[in-house]
Design an enzyme around this catalytic site. Structure first.
Site, PDB file in Angstrom:
ATOM      1  N   GLY A 183       0.869  -1.163   0.000  1.00  0.00           N
ATOM      2  CA  GLY A 183       0.000   0.000   0.000  1.00  0.00           C
ATOM      3  C   GLY A 183       0.906   1.213   0.000  1.00  0.00           C
ATOM      4  CB  SER A 196       5.309   3.248   3.577  1.00  0.00           C
ATOM      5  OG  SER A 196       5.961   4.246   2.821  1.00  0.00           O
ATOM      6  CB  CYS A 224       5.448  -3.581  -1.098  1.00  0.00           C
ATOM      7  SG  CYS A 224       5.729  -2.235  -2.256  1.00  0.00           S
ATOM      8  NE  ARG A 236       8.374   5.862   0.785  1.00  0.00           N
ATOM      9  CZ  ARG A 236       7.501   6.856   0.758  1.00  0.00           C
ATOM     10  NH1 ARG A 236       7.775   7.986   1.369  1.00  0.00           N
ATOM     11  NH2 ARG A 236       6.361   6.721   0.127  1.00  0.00           N
ATOM     12  CB  ILE A 238       3.558  -2.686  -7.377  1.00  0.00           C
ATOM     13  CG1 ILE A 238       3.033  -4.016  -7.894  1.00  0.00           C
ATOM     14  CG2 ILE A 238       2.657  -1.527  -7.819  1.00  0.00           C
ATOM     15  CD1 ILE A 238       2.680  -4.053  -9.346  1.00  0.00           C
ATOM     16  CG  HIS A 286       3.242  -6.681  -3.914  1.00  0.00           C
ATOM     17  ND1 HIS A 286       2.661  -6.148  -2.786  1.00  0.00           N
ATOM     18  CD2 HIS A 286       3.844  -5.659  -4.550  1.00  0.00           C
ATOM     19  CE1 HIS A 286       2.901  -4.847  -2.748  1.00  0.00           C
ATOM     20  NE2 HIS A 286       3.627  -4.521  -3.800  1.00  0.00           N
ATOM     21  CD  GLU A 292       0.621  -8.933  -1.712  1.00  0.00           C
ATOM     22  OE1 GLU A 292       1.679  -9.561  -1.507  1.00  0.00           O
ATOM     23  OE2 GLU A 292       0.578  -7.693  -1.858  1.00  0.00           O
TER      24      GLU A 292
END
Lengths: 291, 188
Positions: free
Chosen positions: B47, B49, B79, B105, B132, B168, B170
Site C-alpha cells: 500500500g 507507507s 513492499c 523507497r 510495484i 508482493h 500475495e
C-alpha cells in the site's frame, strides 16, 4: 524479466485500495495531502469546482506544474487528460505519470472514441456510471474504474446513484444462468468475456473507487459501505475551511468506514465544508460525457 | 493458527484470502481494540507507507505493535510493510523501526519501473516476484539474513521473527512464501 503491463497496472490500483486520492493544484497542497495520509494525489491546474465556475474549455494541466507535484511527494501522482485525447496521454506518459485519468471533468476532445488505452505503458483510470460504461472502459484498457459522480458539486447523490447502479448490475449478472450471459453482453454493450468475469467473480475485473461529490468523512464512509474500494476526494478538501484536518479525517473514515463511533469523533469540529451546489441545479452534467 | 492482517490501507484482502486458503484463520486490524484477542502472527501489506505510518500513529496502534514486534512477535511485511519495519528509510522517515535494514523507497522509480520476475528465494526455490513501485533493502545489519537478491538488489530479508519482502507474494498464485511465513509462526 517478463513484462505484463496490464497486470502490473491493475496491481498498482490494488495497492491504492482502502485509501483516499486527493485533488491538488500546487506542490504545497500535495504535501498537505500526503501528510494527511492520501494514498495518491491527482495533479490538476484547477479543481473541478473552479472548472465548473469558470466554464470554457478545460484541458490537461501544464506538465511543468505536474512535475512540480511529482517532485514534492513520494506517493503516486495521477493527472487528467480529456476523453479521447491520446496525445495528452502520450505527454503524461512521457513525464512518467503514475496513473492517467481519462476524465469527463475536462472538456471531451472526441465525442465518439475514448483513448485506446492498450497502446500505453502507463495505467489509466476512467469514470463510469454503470456496469456497461465500466466494462467498455476496461475493454479499452482501463485498469481502474471510479464512479463519475458529479465532480465539483460537493453533492454526493450522483456518486451514490452510480455506485448503487453498478453494484446492483453486478449482482444481477452474478445471478444469471450461464446461457443468459450472451444476451447480457449484448444488453450491456460489452464483450462477452468481461460479462463472464463479472458473473464468475461477482466484481469488476479491476479496482473500483468512488468519486464525484464526496465532501465529508461521512460521505467517504457511505461510499465505502456501498461497495467502493477507495475514494477520490476532489474539490471537497481544498474548498473547505480546514483542508489538512478534513483530509486526515477522510483518510481515517475510509479505513474505519464501518465504525460509527469513530466516524462521529472524526466528524467533529472540521470547520466549514465546501458550500457545494445541488447536482440538479446545475446546467452541465459532466457525468453524461463519455458513455 | 490466527493471523492478524493490518487493514489500514492497501492490498490487505489479498493476504487474508491467501492465508485463509492455507488453512489459517485471519482477522483485520483497523484500530487498537482489534489487537485485544490472541493471535500468532502479523502481516503488514502493500500500500502506501506514508498512509500507513500516519494511521498507525493516529489510531493508537504504533506503540502496541512496535513493542510486540520488538519482543519477537512474528511479522511479515511486503513492499510498504518492509518500509514500515525498516530502522532507516531513504526518502522518508522510519516508522516502527524494528528491523536493522535501510529501506530505499521507490527504488525502481515510478509505475513505469514496476516489473515481474522469477528469482531464487533461500530455502524455498525459484519464486515469481511482482514489484510495484517497490522499495529495496540496503545495509542489512549483522543479524539480518538476506533471502533474495534481484539484479544486485536485496529484496527479501529475515531478522529473527521478522520477514520483509520488497515484492508482493500475495499477487501471484504461488503460495510458498506465505507457507514459509506460516512455518516461521509455527516455529515460534
Amino acid at each position: 524479466m517478463t513484462e505484463n503491463r496490464p497486470k502490473l497496472n491493475k496491481e498498482l490500483a490494488q495497492m491504492l485500495k482502502g485509501g483516499v486520492i486527493m485533488d491538488v493544484t500546487t506542490p504545497e497542497q500535495a504535501k498537505i495531502a500526503e501528510d494527511a495520509g492520501a494514498c495518491a494525489v491527482m495533479a490538476l491546474e484547477r479543481i473541478p469546482a473552479d472548472i465548473r465556475a469558470a466554464g470554457g474549455v478545460s484541458r490537461m494541466s501544464d506538465p511543468k506544474m505536474i512535475k512540480g507535484i511529482q517532485a514534492a511527494v513520494s506517493i503516486p501522482v495521477m493527472a487528467k487528460v480529456r476523453i479521447g485525447h491520446f496525445v495528452e496521454a502520450q505527454i503524461l506518459e512521457a513525464i512518467e505519470i503514475d496513473y492517467i485519468d481519462e476524465s469527463e471533468v475536462l472538456s471531451p476532445a472526441d465525442d465518439v472514441y475514448h483513448i485506446d488505452k492498450t497502446q500505453f505503458q502507463v495505467p489509466f483510470v476512467c469514470g463510469a456510471r454503470n456496469l456497461g460504461e465500466a466494462l467498455r472502459r476496461v475493454a479499452e484498457g482501463a485498469t481502474m474504474i471510479r464512479t463519475k459522480g458529479e465532480a465539483g458539486t460537493g453533492d454526493v447523490v450522483q456518486a451514490v446513484r452510480h455506485m448503487r447502479t453498478m453494484q446492483s448490475e453486478i449482482r444481477m449478472v452474478a445471478g444469471m444462468r450461464e446461457d443468459e450471459l450472451y444476451e447480457a453482453a449484448k444488453q450491456f454493450q460489452v464483450p462477452y468475456d468481461l460479462i463472464r468475469f463479472v458473473h464468475e467473480n461477482k466484481k469488476l475485473p479491476v479496482v473500483n473507487f468512488a468519486a464525484g461529490g464526496v465532501a465529508t468523512p461521512a460521505d467517504a464512509a457511505l461510499m465505502m459501505q456501498l461497495g467502493a474500494e477507495g475514494v477520490f476526494v476532489g474539490s471537497g478538501i481544498f474548498k473547505s475551511g480546514n483542508p489538512a484536518k478534513r483530509a486526515a479525517a477522510c483518510v481515517k473514515a475510509v479505513t474505519n468506514y464501518n465504525n460509527p463511533k469513530m466516524l462521529a469523533e472524526l466528524s467533529e469540529d472540521l470547520g466549514a465544508a465546501m458550500v457545494g451546489i445541488n447536482a440538479e441545479e446545475i446546467a452541465v452534467l459532466l457525468a453524461e460525457r463519455g458513455q | 493458527m490466527r493471523i492478524g492482517v493490518l487493514a489500514l490501507q492497501g492490498a490487505f484482502a489479498e493476504h487474508a484470502a491467501r492465508f485463509s486458503s492455507l488453512g489459517a484463520e485471519t482477522f483485520e486490524i483497523r484500530k487498537a481494540a482489534d489487537l485485544d484477542g490472541r493471535f500468532d502472527g502479523l502481516v503488514i501489506p502493500g500500500g502506501e507507507s506514508t498512509t500507513m505510518t500516519k494511521l498507525l500513529h493516529d489510531l493508537g496502534l504504533f506503540e502496541i505493535l512496535r513493542e510486540k514486534i520488538s519482543g519477537g512477535f512474528p511479522v511479515m511485511g511486503t513492499c510498504a510493510g518492509l518500509i514500515v519495519l525498516a530502522r532507516r528509510v531513504e526518502g522518508g522517515g522510519p516508522c516502527l523501526a524494528t528491523m536493522d535494514i535501510t529501506a530505499v523507497r521507490n527504488a525502481y522509480g515510478r509505475q513505469l519501473g514496476s516489473f515481474e520476475t522469477v528469482a531464487p528465494f533461500a530455502g524455498v526455490g525459484e519464486v515469481p516476484m511482482t514489484f510495484i513501485r517497490a522499495p529495496c533493502v540496503r545495509d542489512p545489519g549483522e543479524g539480518v539474513e538476506v533471502l533474495a537478491v534481484v539484479n544486485g538488489r536485496v529484496v527479501a530479508v529475515r531478522e529473527g521473527n521478522q520477514l520483509a519482502l520488497a515484492f508482493h507474494p500475495e499477487l501471484d498464485s504461488d503460495t510458498r512464501i506465505h507457507e514459509f511465513f506460516l512455518a516461521m509462526v509455527a516455529g515460534n
